[in-house]
Design a protein around this motif. Sequence first.
Motif, PDB file in Angstrom:
ATOM      1  N   LEU A   1    -125.986  31.377   4.088  1.00  0.00           N
ATOM      2  CA  LEU A   1    -125.181  31.532   5.308  1.00  0.00           C
ATOM      3  C   LEU A   1    -126.006  32.175   6.694  1.00  0.00           C
ATOM      4  N   ASN A   2    -127.748  32.090   5.925  1.00  0.00           N
ATOM      5  CA  ASN A   2    -128.534  32.214   7.332  1.00  0.00           C
ATOM      6  C   ASN A   2    -128.585  30.675   7.868  1.00  0.00           C
TER       7      ASN A   2
ATOM      8  N   PHE B   1    -127.610  20.442  13.545  1.00  0.00           N
ATOM      9  CA  PHE B   1    -129.029  20.396  12.046  1.00  0.00           C
ATOM     10  C   PHE B   1    -129.986  20.383  12.041  1.00  0.00           C
ATOM     11  N   THR B   2    -130.680  19.236  13.015  1.00  0.00           N
ATOM     12  CA  THR B   2    -132.144  19.065  13.048  1.00  0.00           C
ATOM     13  C   THR B   2    -132.706  20.093  13.762  1.00  0.00           C
ATOM     14  N   LYS B   3    -132.095  21.115  14.767  1.00  0.00           N
ATOM     15  CA  LYS B   3    -132.744  22.131  15.404  1.00  0.00           C
ATOM     16  C   LYS B   3    -132.851  23.195  14.600  1.00  0.00           C
ATOM     17  N   ALA B   4    -131.735  23.002  13.333  1.00  0.00           N
ATOM     18  CA  ALA B   4    -131.192  24.566  12.413  1.00  0.00           C
ATOM     19  C   ALA B   4    -132.760  24.198  11.493  1.00  0.00           C
TER      20      ALA B   4
ATOM     21  N   GLU C   1    -135.160  22.788  11.528  1.00  0.00           N
ATOM     22  CA  GLU C   1    -137.240  23.507  12.261  1.00  0.00           C
ATOM     23  C   GLU C   1    -137.292  25.418  12.641  1.00  0.00           C
ATOM     24  N   ALA C   2    -135.941  25.664  12.962  1.00  0.00           N
ATOM     25  CA  ALA C   2    -136.234  27.020  13.240  1.00  0.00           C
ATOM     26  C   ALA C   2    -136.248  28.004  11.093  1.00  0.00           C
ATOM     27  N   MET C   3    -135.807  27.338  11.053  1.00  0.00           N
ATOM     28  CA  MET C   3    -135.284  28.182   9.484  1.00  0.00           C
ATOM     29  C   MET C   3    -136.884  27.080   8.824  1.00  0.00           C
ATOM     30  N   PHE C   4    -137.481  26.220   9.173  1.00  0.00           N
ATOM     31  CA  PHE C   4    -138.800  26.128   8.162  1.00  0.00           C
ATOM     32  C   PHE C   4    -138.166  24.936   7.274  1.00  0.00           C
TER      33      PHE C   4
ATOM     34  N   SER D   1    -131.846  17.351   5.540  1.00  0.00           N
ATOM     35  CA  SER D   1    -130.967  17.575   4.003  1.00  0.00           C
ATOM     36  C   SER D   1    -131.130  18.331   3.851  1.00  0.00           C
ATOM     37  N   ASN D   2    -131.582  19.672   3.698  1.00  0.00           N
ATOM     38  CA  ASN D   2    -131.452  20.339   2.822  1.00  0.00           C
ATOM     39  C   ASN D   2    -130.720  21.357   3.314  1.00  0.00           C
ATOM     40  N   VAL D   3    -130.490  21.967   5.030  1.00  0.00           N
ATOM     41  CA  VAL D   3    -129.204  22.072   5.504  1.00  0.00           C
ATOM     42  C   VAL D   3    -127.883  21.070   5.426  1.00  0.00           C
TER      43      VAL D   3
END
Length: 294
Positions: free
Chosen positions: A6-7, A18-21, A23-26, A30-32
């Motif tokens: 959910l985060n 997806f790319t920026k998310a 980066e923000a979530m470290f 592909s995982n996102v």
Amino acid sequence: MNTNDLNLFEAVAHYGSFTKAAEAMFTVQSNVTTRIKNLEEEFGALLFTRNNRKVELTLEGEKLIRYTKQINHILDEAKRSIGKSDIVKGQIKIGFLETMMTLKGPELVNELASKFPFVDLDFRSAMRASLISDVLNYKLDAAFIPAPLDIPELEQITIKDEQVVIVAPADCENLDILLKKNPLKTIVFDQGCVFRAKLDSWLVSKGIAQYHKTVMNSIEGVVNFIESGIGFSVMPEEIISTFYGNRNIKTFHLPKELGLMTTILVYRKDVPLSPALKAFISISRGTKSNNVDK
């Protein structure tokens, strides 16, 4: 599905990418992508529309983001509230109009520090509409705003009534003379300010639709401009009498329907009140914390 899914979903919604998310979530993109796909399969609905420029929420995604914010907010409250100690502790985020923060902010901070020293306050100043939106979207635990309000999701407590007055330069003899000035000059806050709205309503009631506006973003700036003779404004009477009584300005009363402003404290109905927020509400309304509704 877990809270991390959910985060990640909320991060994609926030950044529109997806790319920026990632980066923000470290993590990696592909995982996102995989986590979002799993969520879509689990809910049986497309959560995002994807194009070359931006990722946007679908209608089903909009529904899930509301639940996600609510879930994360409740989890945060649980982390702050649960413990072995009976001491009231935690952090709360409270929104204010700038005028009320100037008047009541220090008093509330001092009283809370005296009675509940382990509660941390995060104050934020904004316009009424922004404060309401932030409470609805779980960005604020509560906010002080002017009444009236009719939003079913929000609980409201009446805090105080106050007088709003016209503030003019000291050489202004009366309102009739003031209104005959050409051009008529006003000092106002940004669009969305309740005092600006009252000023607009009063001038319209006088048959005045066109007038010059100088926009200021601080109380001190508004008072300085009025004192300099540049224009007039509408502000809370208590602000003027408490902090600016020795300035070269003059106040005039507005008609009753415009001159009275009721401040309410609002917070979401669907979120259990944390001990810290209960303590803050009890101080705000002048009652003991154990009398606050659960």
